[in-house]
Design a protein around this motif. Structure first.
Motif, PDB file in Angstrom:
ATOM      1  N   VAL A  89      34.822  51.208  52.805  1.00 35.85           N
ATOM      2  CA  VAL A  89      33.672  51.445  51.927  1.00 35.85           C
ATOM      3  C   VAL A  89      33.772  50.603  50.658  1.00 35.85           C
ATOM      4  N   VAL A  90      34.968  50.530  50.089  1.00 28.14           N
ATOM      5  CA  VAL A  90      35.158  49.721  48.880  1.00 28.14           C
ATOM      6  C   VAL A  90      34.904  48.247  49.175  1.00 28.14           C
ATOM      7  N   LEU A  91      35.214  47.806  50.403  1.00 27.35           N
ATOM      8  CA  LEU A  91      34.923  46.420  50.784  1.00 27.35           C
ATOM      9  C   LEU A  91      33.441  46.126  50.599  1.00 27.35           C
ATOM     10  N   SER A  92      32.593  47.038  51.040  1.00 33.97           N
ATOM     11  CA  SER A  92      31.149  46.830  50.865  1.00 33.97           C
ATOM     12  C   SER A  92      30.763  46.814  49.394  1.00 33.97           C
ATOM     13  N   SER A  93      31.425  47.653  48.584  1.00 34.95           N
ATOM     14  CA  SER A  93      31.100  47.687  47.158  1.00 34.95           C
ATOM     15  C   SER A  93      31.438  46.362  46.474  1.00 34.95           C
ATOM     16  N   ILE A  94      32.426  45.652  46.994  1.00 36.90           N
ATOM     17  CA  ILE A  94      32.747  44.325  46.446  1.00 36.90           C
ATOM     18  C   ILE A  94      31.543  43.399  46.585  1.00 36.90           C
ATOM     19  N   GLY A  95      30.870  43.497  47.715  1.00 37.68           N
ATOM     20  CA  GLY A  95      29.698  42.658  47.932  1.00 37.68           C
ATOM     21  C   GLY A  95      28.524  42.997  47.042  1.00 37.68           C
ATOM     22  N   LEU A  96      28.536  44.192  46.454  1.00 33.55           N
ATOM     23  CA  LEU A  96      27.456  44.609  45.566  1.00 33.55           C
ATOM     24  C   LEU A  96      27.684  44.200  44.114  1.00 33.55           C
ATOM     25  N   ALA A  97      28.872  43.683  43.792  1.00 30.71           N
ATOM     26  CA  ALA A  97      29.214  43.350  42.408  1.00 30.71           C
ATOM     27  C   ALA A  97      28.240  42.301  41.858  1.00 30.71           C
ATOM     28  N   GLN A  98      27.683  42.614  40.685  1.00 35.53           N
ATOM     29  CA  GLN A  98      26.735  41.716  40.029  1.00 35.53           C
ATOM     30  C   GLN A  98      27.311  41.077  38.765  1.00 35.53           C
ATOM     31  N   THR A  99      28.433  41.612  38.288  1.00 40.97           N
ATOM     32  CA  THR A  99      29.078  41.089  37.081  1.00 40.97           C
ATOM     33  C   THR A  99      30.576  40.988  37.328  1.00 40.97           C
ATOM     34  N   PRO A 100      31.281  40.169  36.544  1.00 40.88           N
ATOM     35  CA  PRO A 100      32.734  40.057  36.723  1.00 40.88           C
ATOM     36  C   PRO A 100      33.472  41.385  36.575  1.00 40.88           C
ATOM     37  N   TRP A 101      33.058  42.224  35.623  1.00 46.14           N
ATOM     38  CA  TRP A 101      33.780  43.482  35.444  1.00 46.14           C
ATOM     39  C   TRP A 101      33.566  44.418  36.625  1.00 46.14           C
ATOM     40  N   GLN A 102      32.394  44.365  37.244  1.00 45.11           N
ATOM     41  CA  GLN A 102      32.160  45.173  38.442  1.00 45.11           C
ATOM     42  C   GLN A 102      33.049  44.701  39.593  1.00 45.11           C
ATOM     43  N   LEU A 103      33.194  43.382  39.728  1.00 43.68           N
ATOM     44  CA  LEU A 103      34.071  42.850  40.766  1.00 43.68           C
ATOM     45  C   LEU A 103      35.522  43.255  40.489  1.00 43.68           C
ATOM     46  N   GLY A 104      35.950  43.159  39.234  1.00 48.74           N
ATOM     47  CA  GLY A 104      37.313  43.540  38.881  1.00 48.74           C
ATOM     48  C   GLY A 104      37.596  44.997  39.183  1.00 48.74           C
ATOM     49  N   LEU A 105      36.651  45.878  38.841  1.00 46.10           N
ATOM     50  CA  LEU A 105      36.813  47.305  39.104  1.00 46.10           C
ATOM     51  C   LEU A 105      36.883  47.565  40.608  1.00 46.10           C
ATOM     52  N   ALA A 106      36.014  46.903  41.360  1.00 45.39           N
ATOM     53  CA  ALA A 106      36.029  47.076  42.815  1.00 45.39           C
ATOM     54  C   ALA A 106      37.357  46.619  43.417  1.00 45.39           C
ATOM     55  N   LEU A 107      37.927  45.543  42.865  1.00 44.33           N
ATOM     56  CA  LEU A 107      39.194  45.047  43.386  1.00 44.33           C
ATOM     57  C   LEU A 107      40.358  45.980  43.052  1.00 44.33           C
ATOM     58  N   VAL A 108      40.306  46.627  41.884  1.00 49.17           N
ATOM     59  CA  VAL A 108      41.329  47.630  41.562  1.00 49.17           C
ATOM     60  C   VAL A 108      41.289  48.755  42.592  1.00 49.17           C
ATOM     61  N   LEU A 109      40.077  49.248  42.887  1.00 45.92           N
ATOM     62  CA  LEU A 109      39.926  50.306  43.882  1.00 45.92           C
ATOM     63  C   LEU A 109      40.323  49.816  45.279  1.00 45.92           C
ATOM     64  N   PHE A 110      40.019  48.562  45.573  1.00 46.24           N
ATOM     65  CA  PHE A 110      40.384  47.961  46.849  1.00 46.24           C
ATOM     66  C   PHE A 110      41.908  47.926  46.998  1.00 46.24           C
ATOM     67  N   GLY A 111      42.600  47.569  45.914  1.00 47.29           N
ATOM     68  CA  GLY A 111      44.052  47.555  45.935  1.00 47.29           C
ATOM     69  C   GLY A 111      44.639  48.941  46.107  1.00 47.29           C
ATOM     70  N   CYS A 112      44.052  49.933  45.425  1.00 43.24           N
ATOM     71  CA  CYS A 112      44.528  51.315  45.555  1.00 43.24           C
ATOM     72  C   CYS A 112      44.360  51.825  46.983  1.00 43.24           C
ATOM     73  N   ALA A 113      43.166  51.644  47.545  1.00 40.45           N
ATOM     74  CA  ALA A 113      42.911  52.105  48.913  1.00 40.45           C
ATOM     75  C   ALA A 113      43.782  51.378  49.915  1.00 40.45           C
ATOM     76  N   SER A 114      43.995  50.090  49.669  1.00 44.06           N
ATOM     77  CA  SER A 114      44.848  49.305  50.556  1.00 44.06           C
ATOM     78  C   SER A 114      46.266  49.849  50.595  1.00 44.06           C
ATOM     79  N   ASN A 115      46.785  50.194  49.423  1.00 45.45           N
ATOM     80  CA  ASN A 115      48.177  50.622  49.379  1.00 45.45           C
ATOM     81  C   ASN A 115      48.373  52.007  49.974  1.00 45.45           C
TER      82      ASN A 115
END
Length: 382
Positions: A89-115
């Motif tokens: 689900v977070v993978l899809s949210s990465i594609g929705l990022a419209q600003t750098p901070w949104q992408l950064g936040l999505a990647l933090v969550l992506f890293g958490c879910a990954s681990n």
């Protein structure tokens, strides 16, 4: 006895866990394949992109202790299914990022879910291996590597079709969720090894610390090949832009093949001997790249590094999972914490040394770390 076990629930669990490894690798490769498109859409320069990409390992690092505790508290089945679903689900949210901070936040969550998924998934793999009574861990990681090729190919196709990252990621998410619904009933109900271990955290003993140090060395060796092989081929081997990815392709291809074949050799020669051989292959491959910086020999060197370094983490996870000091999830989290420091330290270390002394000198340091794996493997019971 082993035959009867492996022909019924354990065999189904092995297939299910293999699918989980493949799904996680596919999600990661899908994200990685669309980084250029996201960079272009958000109008990021290289420095900005580099800063944002750092969010992913930060998310992974901060979630390691939590991941270990969650697996110990609720079991790996609950954590791996929920973690894998969140990852998709977070993978899809990465594609929705419209600003750098949104992408950064999505990647933090992506890293958490990954681990969380990674710790739970490897705990499942340890339990399946215990049921089989023979090495099967490396094959699981082999499916992750194969997924990398599949994800890269799909990403290339989506780019050619001019699909947006969100549309691409949404398709992967749907496929991931549907697959999870199928395989969830077949994963191990209980963590077999964990039933024999404590679930409360205590300071890790010598064995886990040594395994963590080996994982640390392996992470730097692997991360260097991921991040710097293309630069090395361009600036030291002096190949054209068409061929500067040859070393990376050789490295990844050898990694996937070695992981799929490693269980056979581990069963025959033992984990200690294989880990020692992996250190020799890793160091030898880097030395070949350094001493013979020509296209064929450098490519062969990258192939040797891939064959060596790719097997180390699966074998370390297998050894850590059998620890009687900590719960399987906590033991894996401990080793991952130490090992993942290599991914954080490696890039700036190589960049700093290369800036003042050149890439070949920097690669010598990495070759020495590969040799350290052989020394450490001879001093710890695996």
């Amino acid at each position: 006895m082993i035959g009867s076990i492996s022909s019924t629930p354990a065999r189904a669990a092995r297939i299910a866990v293999s699918a989980l490894f493949f799904l996680q690798g596919l999600c990661f490769a899908s994200w990685a394949s669309r980084i250029p498109a996201l960079q272009q859409s958000l109008r990021l320069d290289e420095a900005q992109l580099g800063s944002i990409l750092f969010a992913l390992p930060i998310g992974a690092m901060v979630s390691i202790p939590v991941a270990g505790w969650l697996v110990a508290r609720y079991g790996s089945k609950v954590c791996v299914i929920s973690g894998a679903a969140c990852y998709a689900v977070v993978l899809s949210s990465i594609g929705l990022a419209q600003t750098p901070w949104q992408l950064g936040l999505a990647l933090v969550l992506f890293g958490c879910a990954s681990n969380i998924t990674n710790i739970a998934m490897n705990t499942q793999a340890v339990s399946v291996e215990a049921e089989y009574g023979r090495p099967v861990m490396a094959s699981f990681h082999g499916y992750w590597s194969l997924a990398g090729f599949a994800g890269a190919a799909i990403g290339w196709g989506m780019s050619k079709l001019e699909w947006s990252p969100f549309r691409h990621f949404a398709c992967i998410t749907v496929m991931d969720i549907l697959t999870l619904l199928v395989v969830s009933r077949f994963v191990m109900q209980q963590d077999v090894v964990a039933r024999r271990t404590r679930t409360r955290f205590t300071w890790p003993g010598k064995m886990l610390l040594m395994l963590g140090l080996m994982a640390f060395c392996a992470a730097i060796c692997e991360g260097t090949m991921d991040d710097w092989s293309g630069v090395y081929f361009k600036k030291v081997v002096l190949v054209s832009a068409l061929l500067d990815g040859a070393g990376y392709v050789a490295f990844k291809g050898a990694s996937a093949a070695a992981r799929l074949a490693a269980d056979f050799f581990t069963a025959r020669f033992g984990r200690t001997q294989i880990l020692q051989a992996c250190g020799i292959l890793t160091a030898g491959g880097y030395l070949m790249v350094i001493c013979l910086p020509y296209f064929i020999t450098a490519t062969l060197g990258c192939l040797l590094v891939g064959a060596g370094v790719s097997i180390i983490v699966p074998l370390i996870n297998s050894a850590a999972g059998r620890s009687t000091q900590l719960h399987t999830g906590l033991a894996l989290a401990t080793v991952s914490t130490i090992g993942n420091m290599g991914f954080l330290i490696g890039p700036p270390l190589i960049g700093f040394v290369a800036k003042y002394n050149g890439l070949q000198i920097a690669f010598i340091i990495i070759a020495l770390l590969g040799a350290c794996i052989t020394v450490l493997a001879s001093r710890v019971k695996t």
